[in-house]
Design an enzyme around this catalytic site. Structure first.
Site, PDB file in Angstrom:
ATOM      1  N   SER A  31     -42.050 -23.118  32.518  1.00  0.00           N
ATOM      2  CA  SER A  31     -40.809 -23.410  31.776  1.00  0.00           C
ATOM      3  C   SER A  31     -40.456 -22.383  30.713  1.00  0.00           C
ATOM      4  CB  SER A  31     -40.928 -24.769  31.088  1.00  0.00           C
ATOM      5  OG  SER A  31     -40.434 -25.764  31.917  1.00  0.00           O
TER       6      SER A  31
ATOM      7  N   LYS B 112     -37.397 -20.532  31.228  1.00  0.00           N
ATOM      8  CA  LYS B 112     -36.075 -21.151  31.013  1.00  0.00           C
ATOM      9  C   LYS B 112     -35.317 -20.468  29.876  1.00  0.00           C
ATOM     10  CE  LYS B 112     -37.514 -25.540  32.967  1.00  0.00           C
ATOM     11  NZ  LYS B 112     -38.163 -26.822  32.768  1.00  0.00           N
TER      12      LYS B 112
ATOM     13  N   TYR C  54     -34.976 -21.406  41.319  1.00  0.00           N
ATOM     14  CA  TYR C  54     -35.651 -22.052  40.179  1.00  0.00           C
ATOM     15  C   TYR C  54     -37.175 -22.002  40.335  1.00  0.00           C
ATOM     16  CZ  TYR C  54     -37.307 -25.863  37.201  1.00  0.00           C
ATOM     17  OH  TYR C  54     -38.019 -26.615  36.279  1.00  0.00           O
TER      18      TYR C  54
HETATM   19  N1  GLU Z   1     -41.686 -25.556  37.363  1.00  0.00           N
HETATM   20  C1  GLU Z   1     -42.035 -26.680  36.527  1.00  0.00           C
HETATM   21  C2  GLU Z   1     -41.248 -27.900  36.953  1.00  0.00           C
HETATM   22  O1  GLU Z   1     -40.093 -27.777  37.300  1.00  0.00           O
HETATM   23  C3  GLU Z   1     -41.765 -26.311  35.119  1.00  0.00           C
HETATM   24  C4  GLU Z   1     -42.192 -27.386  34.189  1.00  0.00           C
HETATM   25  C5  GLU Z   1     -42.600 -26.882  32.843  1.00  0.00           C
HETATM   26  O2  GLU Z   1     -43.248 -25.863  32.681  1.00  0.00           O
HETATM   27  O3  GLU Z   1     -42.231 -27.596  31.915  1.00  0.00           O
HETATM   28  O4  GLU Z   1     -41.743 -28.980  36.941  1.00  0.00           O
END
Ligand code: GLU
Length: 304
Positions: A63, A66, A188
């Protein structure tokens, strides 16, 4: 400030502590990482670099990516993106579906899964070769052309990504996803699978401590006012439903990932990354949070 001394002290003190937590296993490939890894790296705007433990070993940033996708999407769409994703803390787990139904498919913020999926949709609309173009952007910020996706992790998440599929399909039903859901999910999952070490991650985030400029490269990636906004979103939304706790204990803007990494910035001073894969029940690295708390306590410096 002698940051190396502080890091060494943290390393020494933590040897006697057994941190609670579990390595993320809902993405099976992440469960293969040793729970005992611990690394930390500080990059100072004045030029110093300080490391502790496994600071140069790569891990899945998940994440944390992001923040980088939000940064790139804003470069394409500017403030138009705030019509499709809000900037409020969610107070809910990172992958929660609950608020989305009540709030007509508009995610609370770009740092929870739903918000990052909308941001991914925006990038898929704008980039001619989304995965490669995104990777090139991240490599440029990192100043490192070897940064890459971990294709095994991306495939593992795709195989088990039922909740993200539910989130994106729900948002599509509200008209907040414009592209094919499979294409956006694929982008994603790849974006989350990027691997970096603490040293690379701290260097990548240094621009958020440096008013949006790449240090020593004289290039402004994002304007100063936008850097302020992204730091504010990290501060209020960067730790799932534990953003208040992180602010309270650490006092810096930051972002965590389920790979056990946390990155934080002290605007005008430094960026810091820490990695320890054991997660607390809210999905944040237990030792990572404790290490950052120790850093701001021992240095006596935070943004508050
Ligand atoms: N790829 C993970 C998901 O979508 C990221 C979650 C995270 O790191 O908070 O669940």
């Amino acid at each position: 400030m002698n940051y190396q001394e502080i890091l060494d002290e943290i390393g020494h003190e933590f040897k006697a502590v057994q941190f609670e937590g579990k390595v993320a296993s809902y993405i099976p490939e992440l469960a293969n990482v040793s729970p005992d890894k611990f690394g930390m790296h500080i990059c100072c705007l004045k030029g110093g670099n300080y490391s502790l433990g496994n600071a140069r070993e790569s891990f899945s940033i998940q994440s944390i990516s992001k923040v980088l996708s939000l940064t790139l999407a804003h470069l394409y769409e500017g403030d138009k993106i705030w019509k499709r994703v809000d900037v409020e803390p969610s107070g809910d787990p990172f992958n929660s579906l609950v608020q989305l139904e009540f709030e007509n498919g508009i995610p609370r913020n770009p740092l929870i899964n739903a918000g990052a999926l909308v941001i991914s949709d925006i990038l898929v609309s704008h980039l001619s070769n989304p995965k490669q173009d995104y990777l090139d952007f991240v490599r440029k910020l990192a100043g490192d052309a070897t940064v890459d996706f971990n294709l095994k992790v991306a495939a593992s998440e795709k195989e088990w990504g039922f909740r993200n599929s539910a989130l994106i399909n729900l948002m599509k039903s509200f008209g907040n996803i414009q592209n094919d859901v499979e294409e956006v999910l694929d982008f994603y999952f790849h974006k989350c699978s990027i691997e970096m070490s603490c040293a690379t991650l701290a260097r990548t985030f240094l621009l958020f401590a440096n008013h949006g400029q790449l240090l020593g490269r004289g290039e402004a990636v994002i304007p100063k006012s936008q850097t302020k906004r992204i730091n504010a979103i990290m501060q209020t939304c960067g730790f799932y439903d534990e953003a208040g706790e992180f602010s309270f204990r650490v006092g810096l803007p930051g972002k965590s990932g389920v790979g056990g990494g946390i990155v934080a910035v002290h605007p005008g001073a430094y960026s810091v990354a820490v990695w320890s894969p054991k997660l607390n029940p809210k999905g944040n690295s237990s030792q990572g949070m404790a290490a950052l708390e120790a850093l701001t306590t021992k240095s006596g410096l935070s943004i508050f």
